[in-house]
Design an enzyme around this catalytic site. Structure first.
Site, PDB file in Angstrom:
ATOM      1  N   CYS A  28      36.176  43.299  42.092  1.00 25.39           N
ATOM      2  CA  CYS A  28      36.489  42.847  40.730  1.00 25.39           C
ATOM      3  C   CYS A  28      36.115  43.919  39.708  1.00 25.39           C
ATOM      4  O   CYS A  28      34.974  44.401  39.680  1.00 25.39           O
ATOM      5  CB  CYS A  28      35.727  41.562  40.433  1.00 25.39           C
ATOM      6  SG  CYS A  28      35.996  40.927  38.757  1.00 25.39           S
TER       7      CYS A  28
ATOM      8  N   ASP B  81      22.941  24.125  41.297  1.00 26.88           N
ATOM      9  CA  ASP B  81      24.066  23.781  42.180  1.00 26.88           C
ATOM     10  C   ASP B  81      23.764  22.648  43.161  1.00 26.88           C
ATOM     11  O   ASP B  81      24.278  22.599  44.272  1.00 26.88           O
ATOM     12  CB  ASP B  81      24.649  25.009  42.885  1.00 26.88           C
ATOM     13  CG  ASP B  81      23.798  25.582  44.017  1.00 26.88           C
ATOM     14  OD1 ASP B  81      22.964  24.879  44.570  1.00 26.88           O
ATOM     15  OD2 ASP B  81      24.015  26.765  44.350  1.00 26.88           O
TER      16      ASP B  81
ATOM     17  N   CYS C 270      35.327  39.547  47.163  1.00 25.04           N
ATOM     18  CA  CYS C 270      36.108  39.266  45.950  1.00 25.04           C
ATOM     19  C   CYS C 270      35.350  39.674  44.688  1.00 25.04           C
ATOM     20  O   CYS C 270      35.953  39.944  43.651  1.00 25.04           O
ATOM     21  CB  CYS C 270      36.534  37.801  45.886  1.00 25.04           C
ATOM     22  SG  CYS C 270      35.192  36.626  45.625  1.00 25.04           S
TER      23      CYS C 270
ATOM     24  N   CYS D 114      41.099  40.683  43.811  1.00 25.15           N
ATOM     25  CA  CYS D 114      40.336  39.745  44.635  1.00 25.15           C
ATOM     26  C   CYS D 114      41.234  39.057  45.650  1.00 25.15           C
ATOM     27  O   CYS D 114      40.876  38.910  46.821  1.00 25.15           O
ATOM     28  CB  CYS D 114      39.620  38.721  43.761  1.00 25.15           C
ATOM     29  SG  CYS D 114      40.695  37.701  42.716  1.00 25.15           S
TER      30      CYS D 114
ATOM     31  N   CYS E 210      29.864  36.180  51.706  1.00 26.12           N
ATOM     32  CA  CYS E 210      30.815  37.285  51.550  1.00 26.12           C
ATOM     33  C   CYS E 210      30.839  37.717  50.089  1.00 26.12           C
ATOM     34  O   CYS E 210      30.832  36.869  49.190  1.00 26.12           O
ATOM     35  CB  CYS E 210      32.209  36.836  51.985  1.00 26.12           C
ATOM     36  SG  CYS E 210      33.492  38.097  51.821  1.00 26.12           S
TER      37      CYS E 210
ATOM     38  N   CYS F 237      45.640  41.399  37.027  1.00 30.29           N
ATOM     39  CA  CYS F 237      44.860  41.898  38.163  1.00 30.29           C
ATOM     40  C   CYS F 237      44.828  40.867  39.299  1.00 30.29           C
ATOM     41  O   CYS F 237      44.598  39.678  39.067  1.00 30.29           O
ATOM     42  CB  CYS F 237      43.433  42.216  37.720  1.00 30.29           C
ATOM     43  SG  CYS F 237      42.372  42.819  39.047  1.00 30.29           S
TER      44      CYS F 237
END
Length: 414
Positions: free
Chosen positions: A296, A180, A292, A242, A289, A239
């Site tokens: 899931c 990343d 989400c 999240c 955090c 769904c």
């Protein structure tokens, strides 16, 4: 749901880590680049064998699934450019730099002659039972599970280097690897190579192993047979857990995030003041955090071989995962360096961590910390920390006043 497949590929390497932060300038470039000369001629059968050997080596190194894709441009780039144009990247100005956008458009600018990309995964998710009730204690800070140990850049880069050397020692050619840090459309590379699908929370989700993994890539001049996504890849369907669970509303559209509202962005990437209207929504989150991902359905499992443990960090002490806020707020800069050396948390620095901790204390409702906060405020803190300390003090004093008023009303009613 219980994952019953054998997950030996999740065992972490015991080899000594090479710390990425020690390398700068040309040394940094040298560390993530390898040149083994001209590519050796190989038949398609030999290339297939090489790929199988490479994937087996990745398992030996403690990585998760590995897939291969081509170096063609990302089909998601136009959406990414629109996201940037709308300013949803916030203060992450490096994402909008023209030189980085050019590299996203054409990977030849990253590695001339690149033909293939080896997409690698490294799992850190502790599983359903890895999150304990202590995270809900408002007097403790909640740290995202990806930061429960040594900085993942250091761990993963070491593994990617070993894998690149393994492949190129056998086949020649050049390689370059990133965790990343490169201008790549990482999740798109993972999706089109069949590693997973991109969910409504914008995470790449493996259909058996969830979204709790880091992505790393090896760009190479080798021409390797590519993997492809299944014709009918599963997905999020209807769904919206999240989106409904995000405290700040950062997931305001399907498959898109407004980073300016994301708690991970606010606690890590944002360098200045946290918007006042978002502070009460951050609860006790002080670094990243997991909400989400926790809600899931694709992450509602436990690792068979290490129930309740992170495959990368094991079972860290609560003082690592959920440290006491009152201790953190009183840390000196030297204390900060000693406590968080060689962790991902170190990257945000002393001041920003205290900023985050001050907000969490303001949300804690714990009025017993007021004397400490007032003393710190009067001790000459930098302007960023002082601003958030003042906010925390005001929040707690208002909370105390409201409690007093409520008690008076109850007393008077009798």
């Amino acid at each position: 749901m219980l994952v019953v497949t054998r997950l030996t590929f999740l065992k972490t390497s015991r080899n000594k880590l090479n710390f990425f932060s020690r390398f700068f300038g040309s040394r940094k470039k040298q560390r993530c680049f390898i040149d083994k000369g001209q590519e050796l001629y190989r038949s398609e059968e030999e290339k297939q064998t090489l790929v199988q050997q490479l994937k087996e080596k990745a398992r030996e190194l403690g990585m998760g699934p590995v897939t291969i894709t081509s170096a063609k441009p990302s089909q998601r780039l136009p959406k990414f450019l629109k996201w940037i144009e709308e300013g949803r990247h916030g203060e992450m100005h490096y994402l909008a730099r023209e030189d980085r956008l050019e590299r996203r458009r054409d990977l030849q600018k990253v590695l001339p002659g690149v033909q293939s990309i080896i997409v690698c995964s490294l799992f850190f998710w502790p599983g359903r039972r890895g999150f304990t009730a202590i995270r809900e204690d408002p007097t403790r800070g909640d740290i995202s599970c990806y930061a429960w140990g040594r900085d993942y850049h250091d761990i993963f880069c070491d593994k990617l280097q070993k894998l690149a050397e393994f492949a190129l020692d056998k086949a020649g050619g050049q390689g370059k690897w990133y965790v990343d840090t490169g201008a790549l459309m990482e999740r798109d590379l993972g999706e089109r190579s069949g590693l997973g699908f991109i969910g409504k929370n914008t995470m790449l989700i493996h259909p058996r192993l969830g979204s709790g993994f880091f992505l790393g890539e090896i760009l190479t001049t080798l021409s390797l047979p590519v993997d492809s996504a299944p014709k009918k890849m599963v997905g999020c369907g209807k769904c919206r857990r999240c989106q409904a669970s995000c405290p700040t509303g950062a997931l305001d559209e399907d498959y898109r995030m407004d980073a300016r509202k994301c708690i991970s962005y606010l606690t890590i990437e944002l360098k200045g003041s946290i918007p006042v209207e978002l502070r009460p929504l951050m609860r006790n989150k002080i670094y990243g955090c997991d909400i989400c991902q926790q809600v899931c359905p694709w992450n509602k499992f436990d690792w068979q071989e290490s129930i309740g443990k992170s495959p990368l960090f094991g079972s860290p002490d609560p003082e690592v995962t959920t440290p006491k806020l009152i201790e953190l707020i009183q840390m000196s800069e030297e204390d900060f360096r000693k406590r968080f050396e060689k962790t991902a948390i170190q990257r945000i620095g002393h001041s920003r961590l205290l900023r985050n901790v001050a907000v969490a204390l303001g949300n804690s409702g714990d009025v017993t910390v007021l004397p400490v906060l007032k003393k710190l405020l009067n001790s000459g803190q930098d302007s960023l920390v002082a601003e958030h300390l003042k906010w925390a003090i005001d929040q707690l004093e208002n909370s105390a006043q409201n409690d007093q008023n409520s008690s008076s009303l109850v007393t008077n009613s009798h």
